[in-house]
Design an enzyme around this catalytic site. Structure first.
Site, PDB file in Angstrom:
ATOM      1  N   ASP A 173       0.498   8.893   0.270  1.00  0.00           N
ATOM      2  CA  ASP A 173       0.316   9.114  -1.150  1.00  0.00           C
ATOM      3  C   ASP A 173       1.111  10.274  -1.640  1.00  0.00           C
ATOM      4  O   ASP A 173       1.871  10.142  -2.657  1.00  0.00           O
ATOM      5  CB  ASP A 173      -1.094   8.980  -1.494  1.00  0.00           C
ATOM      6  CG  ASP A 173      -1.679   7.614  -1.042  1.00  0.00           C
ATOM      7  OD1 ASP A 173      -1.228   6.512  -1.049  1.00  0.00           O
ATOM      8  OD2 ASP A 173      -2.990   7.873  -0.872  1.00  0.00           O
ATOM      9  N   HIS A 200      -7.705   5.938  -0.923  1.00  0.00           N
ATOM     10  CA  HIS A 200      -6.296   5.234  -0.465  1.00  0.00           C
ATOM     11  C   HIS A 200      -6.135   3.940  -1.176  1.00  0.00           C
ATOM     12  O   HIS A 200      -6.237   3.005  -0.139  1.00  0.00           O
ATOM     13  CB  HIS A 200      -6.109   5.628   0.808  1.00  0.00           C
ATOM     14  CG  HIS A 200      -4.806   4.926   1.229  1.00  0.00           C
ATOM     15  ND1 HIS A 200      -3.480   5.384   0.776  1.00  0.00           N
ATOM     16  CD2 HIS A 200      -4.413   3.674   2.083  1.00  0.00           C
ATOM     17  CE1 HIS A 200      -2.316   4.594   1.231  1.00  0.00           C
ATOM     18  NE2 HIS A 200      -2.981   3.535   1.909  1.00  0.00           N
TER      19      HIS A 200
HETATM   20  P1  NAI Z   1       0.745  -4.936  12.347  1.00  0.00           P
HETATM   21  O1  NAI Z   1       0.019  -6.249  12.240  1.00  0.00           O
HETATM   22  O2  NAI Z   1       2.322  -4.687  12.435  1.00  0.00           O
HETATM   23  O3  NAI Z   1       0.304  -4.080  13.661  1.00  0.00           O
HETATM   24  C1  NAI Z   1      -0.944  -3.956  14.141  1.00  0.00           C
HETATM   25  C2  NAI Z   1      -1.253  -3.855  15.203  1.00  0.00           C
HETATM   26  O4  NAI Z   1      -2.571  -3.592  15.724  1.00  0.00           O
HETATM   27  C3  NAI Z   1      -0.870  -5.175  16.045  1.00  0.00           C
HETATM   28  O5  NAI Z   1       0.080  -4.831  17.197  1.00  0.00           O
HETATM   29  C4  NAI Z   1      -2.200  -5.794  16.595  1.00  0.00           C
HETATM   30  O6  NAI Z   1      -1.976  -6.363  17.844  1.00  0.00           O
HETATM   31  C5  NAI Z   1      -3.055  -4.490  16.590  1.00  0.00           C
HETATM   32  N1  NAI Z   1      -4.484  -4.686  16.911  1.00  0.00           N
HETATM   33  C6  NAI Z   1      -5.115  -5.626  16.215  1.00  0.00           C
HETATM   34  N2  NAI Z   1      -6.559  -5.487  16.693  1.00  0.00           N
HETATM   35  C7  NAI Z   1      -6.454  -4.744  17.634  1.00  0.00           C
HETATM   36  C8  NAI Z   1      -7.620  -4.093  18.289  1.00  0.00           C
HETATM   37  N3  NAI Z   1      -8.655  -4.486  18.345  1.00  0.00           N
HETATM   38  N4  NAI Z   1      -7.257  -3.120  19.141  1.00  0.00           N
HETATM   39  C9  NAI Z   1      -5.894  -2.658  19.378  1.00  0.00           C
HETATM   40  N5  NAI Z   1      -4.883  -3.046  18.470  1.00  0.00           N
HETATM   41  C10 NAI Z   1      -5.260  -4.017  17.763  1.00  0.00           C
HETATM   42  O7  NAI Z   1       0.287  -3.814  11.117  1.00  0.00           O
HETATM   43  P2  NAI Z   1       0.739  -2.689  10.378  1.00  0.00           P
HETATM   44  O8  NAI Z   1       1.893  -2.991   9.437  1.00  0.00           O
HETATM   45  O9  NAI Z   1       1.298  -1.854  11.716  1.00  0.00           O
HETATM   46  O10 NAI Z   1      -0.411  -1.952   9.757  1.00  0.00           O
HETATM   47  C11 NAI Z   1      -1.669  -1.825  10.505  1.00  0.00           C
HETATM   48  C12 NAI Z   1      -2.876  -1.325   9.395  1.00  0.00           C
HETATM   49  O11 NAI Z   1      -2.309   0.066   8.750  1.00  0.00           O
HETATM   50  C13 NAI Z   1      -2.880  -2.124   8.255  1.00  0.00           C
HETATM   51  O12 NAI Z   1      -4.427  -2.360   8.157  1.00  0.00           O
HETATM   52  C14 NAI Z   1      -2.236  -1.776   7.099  1.00  0.00           C
HETATM   53  O13 NAI Z   1      -2.785  -2.162   5.922  1.00  0.00           O
HETATM   54  C15 NAI Z   1      -2.391  -0.228   7.405  1.00  0.00           C
HETATM   55  N6  NAI Z   1      -1.775   0.901   6.574  1.00  0.00           N
HETATM   56  C16 NAI Z   1      -2.224   1.866   5.970  1.00  0.00           C
HETATM   57  C17 NAI Z   1      -1.370   2.792   5.287  1.00  0.00           C
HETATM   58  C18 NAI Z   1      -2.190   4.171   4.610  1.00  0.00           C
HETATM   59  O14 NAI Z   1      -1.327   4.984   4.215  1.00  0.00           O
HETATM   60  N7  NAI Z   1      -3.077   4.515   5.405  1.00  0.00           N
HETATM   61  C19 NAI Z   1       0.033   2.230   4.901  1.00  0.00           C
HETATM   62  C20 NAI Z   1       0.444   1.155   5.515  1.00  0.00           C
HETATM   63  C21 NAI Z   1      -0.410   0.348   6.078  1.00  0.00           C
END
Ligand code: NAI
Length: 338
Positions: A173, A200
């Site tokens: 942010d 957030h």
């Molecule tokens: P993605 O789907 O590309 O990757 C998520 C990964 O987590 C996958 O490789 C999946 O296999 C893994 N995963 C799922 N369950 C798991 C478990 N129990 N143990 C270990 N790994 C597991 O998603 P992406 O784009 O990487 O986003 C991840 C998270 O980050 C989402 O919840 C998203 O909303 C959040 N996010 C947060 C932001 C922030 O500013 N805090 C900004 C952008 C995204």
């Protein structure tokens, strides 16, 4: 008197060097995801990280093999998707970064992710409480306003909760805010330090332009809205393929670096974060994002919100209402799904 001070100083030096030596294993949970992969790469490039542990329910070892060829000194290991693999990835870790979970698709709010991500984060928090209870835990998985309280509840239930070690990553942010302001003003974003407080998600994200180099921007409703909903631009442009991953990886790596720098003795490290905070506890809001000074023990000092103008006061009021509900939702989830 003097001798006592000298002994104390020597003790401090010893304590300092011990923690400086130890604080370098970083674990990424969700390392094979859209965020996890570039984040792992950026952590491999960080000389403060001496050991990088990569875990995912699929693809962790592959990402680790790839990243391990980058010719920096740290060791890299990928772990099998099993309880034993997860425990080994966490053992002895100083910083655990959690981007595991599903991202948004167009039309979704971060709160729409709750049903899936709440249980993923709860289960990973249980593993952390068991295997790395003293690590700094950095939560990226959304909705951060609820997933951070979930981790706190899981840790409390196991008697290992340390509020100074739990961080919701809100760095993106402030990264966005400084970038968007620099685009409007034609400045270098490195010179734009925008305080962003609250939470957030949507209206809980409150930029305080009155405290920046450009107090005139406080009445720029379009800019405020862009900071609050900037993530939607990425979700829309990716058209179903997810949300911010590359900018988020940069922001997550910056936050991890800040925690490591402070752990290794650097003074005056201040980053924004969503933490267990006294600022609005009297209104029943236990977590709040503001500037946080970091130290060897995690949170050193939570900085006050500071002076806000009338526009920002309104934004804050809208933020607090939503934030309270988001936090309560996380707490209730662990109560009914321990
Ligand atoms: P993605 O789907 O590309 O990757 C998520 C990964 O987590 C996958 O490789 C999946 O296999 C893994 N995963 C799922 N369950 C798991 C478990 N129990 N143990 C270990 N790994 C597991 O998603 P992406 O784009 O990487 O986003 C991840 C998270 O980050 C989402 O919840 C998203 O909303 C959040 N996010 C947060 C932001 C922030 O500013 N805090 C900004 C952008 C995204």
């Amino acid at each position: 008197m003097f001798a006592a001070r000298a002994v104390f100083a020597a003790g401090q030096r010893r304590a300092f060097s011990a923690s400086a030596r130890n604080l370098s294993k970083v674990t990424v949970l969700g390392a094979a995801g859209g965020i996890g992969q570039p984040l792992s790469l950026l952590l491999k490039l960080n000389p403060r990280v001496t050991e990088l542990a990569l875990y995912d329910i699929r693809g962790g070892p592959g990402v680790a093999a790839d990243v391990s060829h980058v010719n920096t000194k740290s060791t890299v290991k990928g772990y099998d998707p099993s309880p034993a693999g997860l425990a080994a990835a966490l053992k002895g870790s100083d910083v655990v970064v959690i981007p595991a979970g599903v991202p948004r698709k167009p039309g979704m709010t971060r709160d729409d992710l709750f049903n899936t991500n709440a249980s993923i984060v709860r289960d990973l928090a249980k593993a952390c409480a068991e295997s790395s209870p003293e690590a700094n835990i950095l939560i990226i998985a959304n909705p951060v306003n609820s997933t951070v309280p979930i981790v706190a509840e899981v840790f409390k239930g196991r008697g290992v909760y340390n509020p100074k070690r739990l961080f919701g990553v809100t760095t993106l942010d402030v990264v966005r805010a400084s970038r968007f302001v620099s685009e409007i003003k034609g400045t270098d974003p490195a010179d734009e330090h925008i305080t962003v407080v609250g939470g957030h998600s949507g209206v809980t994200i409150v930029p305080l332009f009155s405290q920046s180099n450009h107090p005139d921007l406080t009445s720029n409703a379009e800019l405020v809205n862009r900071v609050q909903f900037g993530g939607d631009e990425v979700v829309k442009a990716k058209d179903g393929a997810g949300s911010a991953t590359l900018s988020m990886a940069m922001a997550g790596a910056r936050m991890a670096d800040a925690v490591l720098r402070a752990a290794q003795g650097e003074k005056g490290v201040v980053e924004p974060s969503f933490v267990d905070s006294p600022l609005y506890k009297d209104q029943g809001i236990d977590f709040f994002a503001s500037k946080v000074e970091l130290g060897p023990n995690g949170v050193e000092k939570i900085l006050p919100v500071g002076e806000v103008d009338a526009n920002e006061q309104k934004l804050l009021e809208a933020c607090l209402g939503d934030l309270k509900k988001n936090i309560a939702k996380g707490v209730a989830f662990v109560e009914s799904n321990p």
